[in-house]
Write an enzyme that holds these catalytic residues in place. Structure first.
Site, short mmCIF file in Angstrom:
data_model
loop_
_atom_site.label_atom_id
_atom_site.label_comp_id
_atom_site.label_asym_id
_atom_site.label_seq_id
_atom_site.Cartn_x
_atom_site.Cartn_y
_atom_site.Cartn_z
N GLY A 296 -3.86 -1.61 18.50
CA GLY A 296 -4.52 -0.90 16.84
C GLY A 296 -3.27 -0.52 15.98
N GLY B 168 -5.82 5.20 17.52
CA GLY B 168 -5.63 6.21 17.43
C GLY B 168 -4.02 6.30 16.50
N THR B 169 -3.38 5.85 17.54
CA THR B 169 -1.81 5.92 17.50
C THR B 169 -0.86 5.16 16.91
OG1 THR B 169 -1.91 6.88 20.00
CG2 THR B 169 -0.03 5.67 19.34
N LYS C 272 1.10 -1.46 -0.04
CA LYS C 272 -0.13 0.39 0.18
C LYS C 272 0.97 1.55 -0.18
CE LYS C 272 -2.60 2.10 3.68
NZ LYS C 272 -3.57 1.83 4.12
N ARG D 257 -10.90 -1.36 6.56
CA ARG D 257 -9.75 -2.43 7.54
C ARG D 257 -9.59 -1.86 8.75
NH1 ARG D 257 -4.78 -0.05 8.72
NH2 ARG D 257 -3.67 0.28 8.05
P1 NAD Z 1 -9.25 12.96 11.23
O1 NAD Z 1 -8.63 13.73 11.11
O2 NAD Z 1 -10.10 12.89 10.23
O3 NAD Z 1 -9.94 13.37 13.11
C1 NAD Z 1 -8.98 13.29 14.18
C2 NAD Z 1 -9.92 13.19 15.56
O4 NAD Z 1 -9.04 13.81 16.45
C3 NAD Z 1 -10.95 14.35 16.35
O5 NAD Z 1 -11.09 13.51 16.19
C4 NAD Z 1 -10.15 15.47 16.57
O6 NAD Z 1 -11.31 16.12 17.23
C5 NAD Z 1 -9.34 14.42 17.27
N1 NAD Z 1 -8.17 15.45 17.35
C6 NAD Z 1 -7.62 16.38 16.55
N2 NAD Z 1 -6.20 16.14 17.14
C7 NAD Z 1 -6.44 16.05 18.00
C8 NAD Z 1 -5.23 16.06 19.17
N3 NAD Z 1 -4.27 17.51 19.75
N4 NAD Z 1 -5.67 15.69 20.37
C9 NAD Z 1 -6.58 15.50 20.87
N5 NAD Z 1 -7.66 14.74 19.63
C10 NAD Z 1 -7.37 15.54 18.35
O7 NAD Z 1 -8.50 11.39 11.58
P2 NAD Z 1 -9.31 10.21 11.56
O8 NAD Z 1 -9.31 9.70 9.92
O9 NAD Z 1 -10.96 9.98 12.27
O10 NAD Z 1 -7.99 9.19 12.53
C11 NAD Z 1 -7.75 9.46 13.25
C12 NAD Z 1 -6.75 9.07 14.01
O11 NAD Z 1 -6.11 7.58 13.51
C13 NAD Z 1 -5.18 9.30 13.39
O12 NAD Z 1 -4.21 9.18 13.93
C14 NAD Z 1 -4.83 8.47 12.27
O13 NAD Z 1 -3.74 8.75 12.18
C15 NAD Z 1 -5.31 7.15 12.66
N6 NAD Z 1 -5.54 6.41 12.08
C16 NAD Z 1 -5.12 4.40 12.80
C17 NAD Z 1 -5.36 3.36 11.44
C18 NAD Z 1 -5.02 2.39 11.74
O14 NAD Z 1 -4.65 1.33 12.12
N7 NAD Z 1 -4.45 2.04 13.85
C19 NAD Z 1 -5.87 4.32 10.29
C20 NAD Z 1 -6.55 5.03 10.28
C21 NAD Z 1 -6.61 6.26 10.85
#
Ligand code: NAD
Length: 330
Positions: free
Chosen positions: A301, A229-230, A76, A119
């Site tokens: 995750g 998220g991390t 990817k 996914r």
């Molecule tokens: P997004 O930008 O649409 O949403 C971000 C979210 O985090 C919102 O809820 C926002 O209010 C909050 N946020 C933004 N800045 C912040 C901060 N400084 N402190 C606390 N909260 C904050 O992003 P998304 O597409 O919803 O993705 C969310 C997270 O998940 C991202 O960190 C992304 O990298 C991660 N992610 C992880 C995977 C995985 O496989 N684990 C896959 C996709 C995305």
């Protein structure tokens, strides 16, 4: 025209076709299966490349791997372009490229944006299916960005949830989650972080936070938490003491301790690598998973390339079966 992904030519599967043919059940099955294959040593991820390219503030990289059980080889490629929002495009952009493991021949190009969302939702859903208490009633959502509604919909299918409670650092986004709950006729309540911990039996964190948003003392015994998220060094969503108190599971241990939620608890010496179990072991029945109703389980995750390849391979096969893939000779 061949309907097999091994047939002649390259299959091209658009974002629109992926949305049409890969639903939550297909994504769940693909992700569950590849997590199992990873834990058996049948599938492995290659080192991730992620670079700031010095243009458009973009982060670009590759995630790749090989699943010998599913015979899926690929990469990817994509990343994050923060200026895309002004161009009416998603900031996260990705494409999956699949190769024939027997010959190295290019097999398919698959749009990766929608598939990344499903996914990722499937990973937290798999963790809930295998680790949450069967009688879980309240789902807690921390985060309300783009990914959050995908996580919410997939999670709601795993238990007979009677209510969703949610908190987000930017409360104006919570209406997204409320709208999904409204559509699915599940009561929704916006709460503060302590109330969320006190009520929720299952919690999903899906934010871009760089500091703990949920503290250990707010979490009830018996809770399952999926920290989603991390996925980068420095990001953090929960108190490291919570990881020390919980039984820990992950998609891939190497990523969990380096770029996942566990990076902080490991760095501060609260836990070590050996405290974290690949969830594939639970899927394969070689680890019992949750032991009792009081145990806190936490799934880290981190998001592995094999998840992307698994759903992209499902998309390519389904698109070919249904005549929805464009096929070209290279
Ligand atoms: P997004 O930008 O649409 O949403 C971000 C979210 O985090 C919102 O809820 C926002 O209010 C909050 N946020 C933004 N800045 C912040 C901060 N400084 N402190 C606390 N909260 C904050 O992003 P998304 O597409 O919803 O993705 C969310 C997270 O998940 C991202 O960190 C992304 O990298 C991660 N992610 C992880 C995977 C995985 O496989 N684990 C896959 C996709 C995305």
């Amino acid at each position: 025209m061949s309907t097999s992904v091994n047939g002649a030519g390259v299959a091209i599967v658009s974002e629109a076709v992926c949305e049409q043919i890969v639903g939550r059940p297909e994504a769940f099955k693909a992700v569950e299966s590849v997590f199992g294959a990873m834990a058996r040593g049948d599938a492995y991820n290659f080192p991730v490349v992620r670079e700031a390219i010095g243009h458009a503030d973009a982060l670009y990289g590759f995630k790749s791997g090989f699943d010998r059980a599913g015979m899926v080889l690929g990469v990817k490629s994509g990343g994050y372009w923060p200026g895309n929002v002004q161009k009416d495009l998603t900031n996260h952009q990705s494409t999956v490229i699949l190769f024939d493991p027997d010959t190295g021949r290019l097999k398919a190009l698959v749009g990766g944006n929608y598939l990344t969302a499903v996914r990722t939702a499937a990973a937290s859903a798999v963790s809930i299916a295998y680790l949450a208490r069967k009688d879980a009633k309240v789902l807690g959502m921390v985060g309300a960005g783009h990914q959050s509604t995908f996580q919410l919909r997939a999670a709601l299918e795993q238990r007979a949830f009677e209510k969703v409670v949610a908190w987000n650092p930017h409360p104006e986004y919570l209406s997204r989650l409320a709208a999904v709950c409204d559509e699915l006729r599940v009561p929704f309540e916006a709460v503060d972080q302590q109330q969320l911990g006190a009520q929720a039996d299952v919690i999903i964190t899906i934010t871009s936070a760089f500091e703990p948003l949920m503290m250990k003392e707010w979490i009830k015994p018996g809770t399952h938490i999926a920290c989603m998220g991390t996925d980068t060094k420095g990001k953090q969503e929960v108190d490291p003491e919570l990881l020390a108190a919980a039984t820990l599971f992950t998609d891939e241990v190497a990523q969990s301790i380096s770029i996942g939620e566990a990076q902080h608890a490991v760095a501060s010496g609260l836990i070590s690598e050996s405290d974290i179990t690949p969830i594939g072991e639970v899927i394969n029945g070689t680890h019992p998973g949750r032991r009792d109703d009081q145990e806190i389980t936490l799934f880290d995750g981190t998001g592995v390339g094999l998840q992307d390849l698994a759903v992209a391979s499902a998309a390519a096969n389904l698109a070919l079966e249904q005549g929805l893939a464009l096929r070209i000779a290279l």
